[in-house]
Design a protein around this motif. Structure first.
Motif, PDB file in Angstrom:
ATOM      1  N   SER A   1       0.757  -1.305  -0.008  1.00 29.44           N
ATOM      2  CA  SER A   1       0.178  -0.116  -0.029  1.00 29.44           C
ATOM      3  C   SER A   1       0.670   1.135  -0.073  1.00 29.44           C
ATOM      4  O   SER A   1       0.462   2.246  -0.559  1.00 29.44           O
ATOM      5  N   VAL A   2       1.951   1.248   0.561  1.00 31.00           N
ATOM      6  CA  VAL A   2       3.043   2.462   0.497  1.00 31.00           C
ATOM      7  C   VAL A   2       3.968   2.441  -0.720  1.00 31.00           C
ATOM      8  O   VAL A   2       4.177   3.317  -1.194  1.00 31.00           O
ATOM      9  N   HIS A   3       4.427   1.278  -1.306  1.00 31.59           N
ATOM     10  CA  HIS A   3       5.228   1.268  -2.185  1.00 31.59           C
ATOM     11  C   HIS A   3       4.628   0.489  -3.627  1.00 31.59           C
ATOM     12  O   HIS A   3       5.411   0.059  -4.436  1.00 31.59           O
ATOM     13  N   TYR A   4       3.363   0.645  -3.853  1.00 30.82           N
ATOM     14  CA  TYR A   4       2.588   0.283  -5.030  1.00 30.82           C
ATOM     15  C   TYR A   4       3.072   0.863  -6.221  1.00 30.82           C
ATOM     16  O   TYR A   4       2.944   0.306  -7.337  1.00 30.82           O
ATOM     17  N   ALA A   5       3.946   2.246  -6.332  1.00 31.34           N
ATOM     18  CA  ALA A   5       4.202   2.569  -7.370  1.00 31.34           C
ATOM     19  C   ALA A   5       5.591   2.016  -7.848  1.00 31.34           C
ATOM     20  O   ALA A   5       6.125   2.518  -9.020  1.00 31.34           O
ATOM     21  N   GLU A   6       6.198   1.556  -7.032  1.00 30.70           N
ATOM     22  CA  GLU A   6       7.678   0.903  -7.395  1.00 30.70           C
ATOM     23  C   GLU A   6       7.281  -0.670  -7.873  1.00 30.70           C
ATOM     24  O   GLU A   6       6.500  -1.386  -7.552  1.00 30.70           O
ATOM     25  N   PRO A   7       8.542  -0.931  -8.465  1.00 33.45           N
ATOM     26  CA  PRO A   7       8.845  -2.535  -8.726  1.00 33.45           C
ATOM     27  C   PRO A   7       8.560  -3.284  -7.486  1.00 33.45           C
ATOM     28  O   PRO A   7       9.273  -3.326  -6.669  1.00 33.45           O
ATOM     29  N   LEU A   8       7.513  -4.384  -7.524  1.00 30.23           N
ATOM     30  CA  LEU A   8       7.512  -5.354  -6.436  1.00 30.23           C
ATOM     31  C   LEU A   8       7.734  -6.743  -6.981  1.00 30.23           C
ATOM     32  O   LEU A   8       7.212  -7.279  -7.693  1.00 30.23           O
ATOM     33  N   ARG A   9       8.892  -7.207  -6.282  1.00 32.04           N
ATOM     34  CA  ARG A   9       9.223  -8.553  -6.756  1.00 32.04           C
ATOM     35  C   ARG A   9       8.722  -9.572  -5.597  1.00 32.04           C
ATOM     36  O   ARG A   9       8.821  -9.292  -4.376  1.00 32.04           O
ATOM     37  N   LEU A  10       8.131 -10.873  -5.938  1.00 32.69           N
ATOM     38  CA  LEU A  10       7.874 -11.831  -5.270  1.00 32.69           C
ATOM     39  C   LEU A  10       8.864 -12.255  -3.969  1.00 32.69           C
ATOM     40  O   LEU A  10       8.706 -12.244  -2.824  1.00 32.69           O
ATOM     41  N   GLU A  11      10.263 -12.187  -4.646  1.00 32.86           N
ATOM     42  CA  GLU A  11      11.343 -12.569  -3.530  1.00 32.86           C
ATOM     43  C   GLU A  11      11.394 -11.393  -2.549  1.00 32.86           C
ATOM     44  O   GLU A  11      11.874 -12.028  -1.399  1.00 32.86           O
ATOM     45  N   ASP A  12      11.383 -10.237  -2.763  1.00 36.58           N
ATOM     46  CA  ASP A  12      11.335  -9.378  -1.983  1.00 36.58           C
ATOM     47  C   ASP A  12      10.256  -9.227  -0.729  1.00 36.58           C
ATOM     48  O   ASP A  12      10.542  -8.870   0.612  1.00 36.58           O
TER      49      ASP A  12
ATOM     50  N   THR B   1      -4.526 -14.066  -5.629  1.00 37.65           N
ATOM     51  CA  THR B   1      -3.126 -14.416  -5.890  1.00 37.65           C
ATOM     52  C   THR B   1      -2.351 -12.902  -5.355  1.00 37.65           C
ATOM     53  O   THR B   1      -3.182 -11.815  -5.415  1.00 37.65           O
ATOM     54  N   LEU B   2      -1.151 -12.808  -5.075  1.00 36.61           N
ATOM     55  CA  LEU B   2      -0.198 -11.798  -4.955  1.00 36.61           C
ATOM     56  C   LEU B   2      -0.265 -10.638  -5.977  1.00 36.61           C
ATOM     57  O   LEU B   2      -0.340  -9.567  -5.900  1.00 36.61           O
ATOM     58  N   VAL B   3      -0.466 -11.378  -7.340  1.00 34.73           N
ATOM     59  CA  VAL B   3      -0.273 -10.528  -8.318  1.00 34.73           C
ATOM     60  C   VAL B   3      -1.521  -9.700  -8.594  1.00 34.73           C
ATOM     61  O   VAL B   3      -1.634  -8.592  -8.970  1.00 34.73           O
ATOM     62  N   ASP B   4      -2.612 -10.607  -8.323  1.00 36.50           N
ATOM     63  CA  ASP B   4      -3.939  -9.949  -8.507  1.00 36.50           C
ATOM     64  C   ASP B   4      -4.182  -8.704  -7.350  1.00 36.50           C
ATOM     65  O   ASP B   4      -4.658  -7.801  -7.729  1.00 36.50           O
ATOM     66  N   PHE B   5      -3.634  -9.001  -6.256  1.00 35.44           N
ATOM     67  CA  PHE B   5      -3.834  -8.153  -5.076  1.00 35.44           C
ATOM     68  C   PHE B   5      -2.958  -6.612  -5.494  1.00 35.44           C
ATOM     69  O   PHE B   5      -3.353  -5.627  -5.269  1.00 35.44           O
ATOM     70  N   ILE B   6      -1.816  -7.021  -5.991  1.00 42.42           N
ATOM     71  CA  ILE B   6      -0.880  -5.696  -6.470  1.00 42.42           C
ATOM     72  C   ILE B   6      -1.559  -4.852  -7.527  1.00 42.42           C
ATOM     73  O   ILE B   6      -1.451  -3.541  -7.478  1.00 42.42           O
ATOM     74  N   ILE B   7      -2.211  -5.614  -8.515  1.00 40.77           N
ATOM     75  CA  ILE B   7      -2.898  -5.116  -9.473  1.00 40.77           C
ATOM     76  C   ILE B   7      -4.068  -4.146  -8.916  1.00 40.77           C
ATOM     77  O   ILE B   7      -4.361  -3.092  -9.533  1.00 40.77           O
TER      78      ILE B   7
ATOM     79  N   TYR C   1       1.448   6.053 -14.701  1.00 42.83           N
ATOM     80  CA  TYR C   1       2.909   5.888 -14.039  1.00 42.83           C
ATOM     81  C   TYR C   1       3.082   6.252 -12.601  1.00 42.83           C
ATOM     82  O   TYR C   1       4.012   5.613 -11.808  1.00 42.83           O
ATOM     83  N   ALA C   2       2.239   6.911 -12.152  1.00 42.14           N
ATOM     84  CA  ALA C   2       2.201   7.330 -10.514  1.00 42.14           C
ATOM     85  C   ALA C   2       1.878   5.967  -9.918  1.00 42.14           C
ATOM     86  O   ALA C   2       2.059   5.813  -8.649  1.00 42.14           O
ATOM     87  N   CYS C   3       0.987   5.124 -10.385  1.00 45.68           N
ATOM     88  CA  CYS C   3       0.336   4.043  -9.717  1.00 45.68           C
ATOM     89  C   CYS C   3       1.193   2.799 -10.034  1.00 45.68           C
ATOM     90  O   CYS C   3       0.406   1.624  -9.776  1.00 45.68           O
ATOM     91  N   GLY C   4       2.395   2.865 -10.548  1.00 43.00           N
ATOM     92  CA  GLY C   4       3.217   1.603 -10.780  1.00 43.00           C
ATOM     93  C   GLY C   4       3.117   1.103 -12.095  1.00 43.00           C
ATOM     94  O   GLY C   4       3.645   0.023 -12.405  1.00 43.00           O
ATOM     95  N   PHE C   5       2.200   1.377 -13.110  1.00 42.04           N
ATOM     96  CA  PHE C   5       2.054   0.759 -14.277  1.00 42.04           C
ATOM     97  C   PHE C   5       3.237   1.564 -15.269  1.00 42.04           C
ATOM     98  O   PHE C   5       3.372   2.582 -15.144  1.00 42.04           O
TER      99      PHE C   5
END
Length: 292
Positions: free
Chosen positions: A193-204, A227-233, A256-260
């Motif tokens: 919710s804080v970093h949604y605009a940034e690249p988000l990797r499953l490993e991290d 899924t985690l991907v669905d939640f991020i989207i 772009y401000a929302c991570g796309f």
């Protein structure tokens, strides 16, 4: 930007709730919000468009939705409804009708949980609607006020037991989260919710809670029901919808401000999951705004 209409329902300090029954052929009231809780029932309303936060859906012949979120935008719009006699019963009541001490009792636990979910708006299944139909049908005409109150409690209790009730608005649009979640899932959701605009990797994300990526992916889906991907989207889309309503930023800037990182992909995904293009979604709210 103009403001969403802030409604002040006609509930006095001496009333438990306000009930109004209408028969109508048009839905003209604009998108609005208020601090009071609202239970709205519609009969013969097939094709009416329900707007609750960033959820926009076309309803069937019967509709019953509860909204308890202060400031949660909502409205029922004409949509594709052509019925000449739509019946609507609206019940509005103060958030303190059942105070926190009473709601903490075991006998009210299901109602308390329903109120929490309804901060995002909750719509009920047809079996649940049929269970309370008789109560809804008579509550507006009951002359004994205490009987009205008891009937209202029966309605709330029956609806709180509906296993197929579902929430409507996204938590990222309303900025409300579920406090009852798994601690590890909640920690990752808070991070997203804080970093949604940034690249988000499953490993991290998995490392935040000390789990292997594959194990965390399964764990998240099991506890979050997606899924985690669905939640991020959905988080990114919810924040984008909020920006479309609250700001004058361009659709490209919001994308772009929302991570796309691709405008056409953003437009396509928004329409797939929200039913409208970003531009049409913004227009829907803009043309229903009024100065207050």
């Amino acid at each position: 930007m103009t403001k969403i209409l802030r409604e002040i329902p006609p509930i006095t300090d001496k009333d438990c709730f306000y009930i109004v029954e209408r028969h109508k052929s048009e839905f003209l009231y604009p998108i609005h919000s208020h601090e009071e809780f609202e239970l709205n029932f519609i009969e013969r309303g097939k094709g009416v468009q329900r707007v609750v936060g960033d959820s926009i859906e076309e309803i069937g012949d019967y509709e019953l939705t509860l909204v308890t979120g202060d400031g949660l935008e909502h409205a029922w719009r004409q949509g594709n409804c052509t019925e000449a006699d739509v019946r609507e019963i609206t019940i509005q009541f103060s958030a303190d009708l059942l105070d926190a001490k009473l709601l903490s009792r075991n006998q009210f636990s299901s109602i308390r949980k329903m109120f929490e979910r309804a901060r995002l708006g909750v719509t009920f299944s047809m079996p649940a609607i049929m269970k309370v139909y008789g109560y809804l049908d008579s509550i507006a005409s009951l002359e004994e006020h205490f009987e009205q109150f008891l009937t209202m409690l029966k309605i709330l209790n029956e609806l709180s037991l509906d296993p197929d009730a579902r929430t409507l608005a996204s938590s990222s649009f309303t900025h409300r989260d579920d406090a009852r979640e798994s601690r590890r899932v909640a920690k990752v959701k808070d991070y997203i919710s804080v970093h949604y605009a940034e690249p988000l990797r499953l490993e991290d994300l998995a490392s935040l809670v000390g789990m292997a990526p594959s194990a965390f992916s399964r764990f998240f889906k099991q506890h979050a029901n997606r899924t985690l991907v669905d939640f991020i989207i959905d988080t990114r889309l919810g924040n984008a919808a909020r920006m479309l309503v609250d700001t004058s930023a361009s659709i490209s800037e919001i994308c772009y401000a929302c991570g796309f990182n691709n405008l056409s992909n953003f437009n396509r995904m928004f329409k797939t999951r929200r039913g409208y293009t970003p531009r049409d979604f913004r227009t829907l709210f803009t043309k229903n705004r009024v100065f207050v």
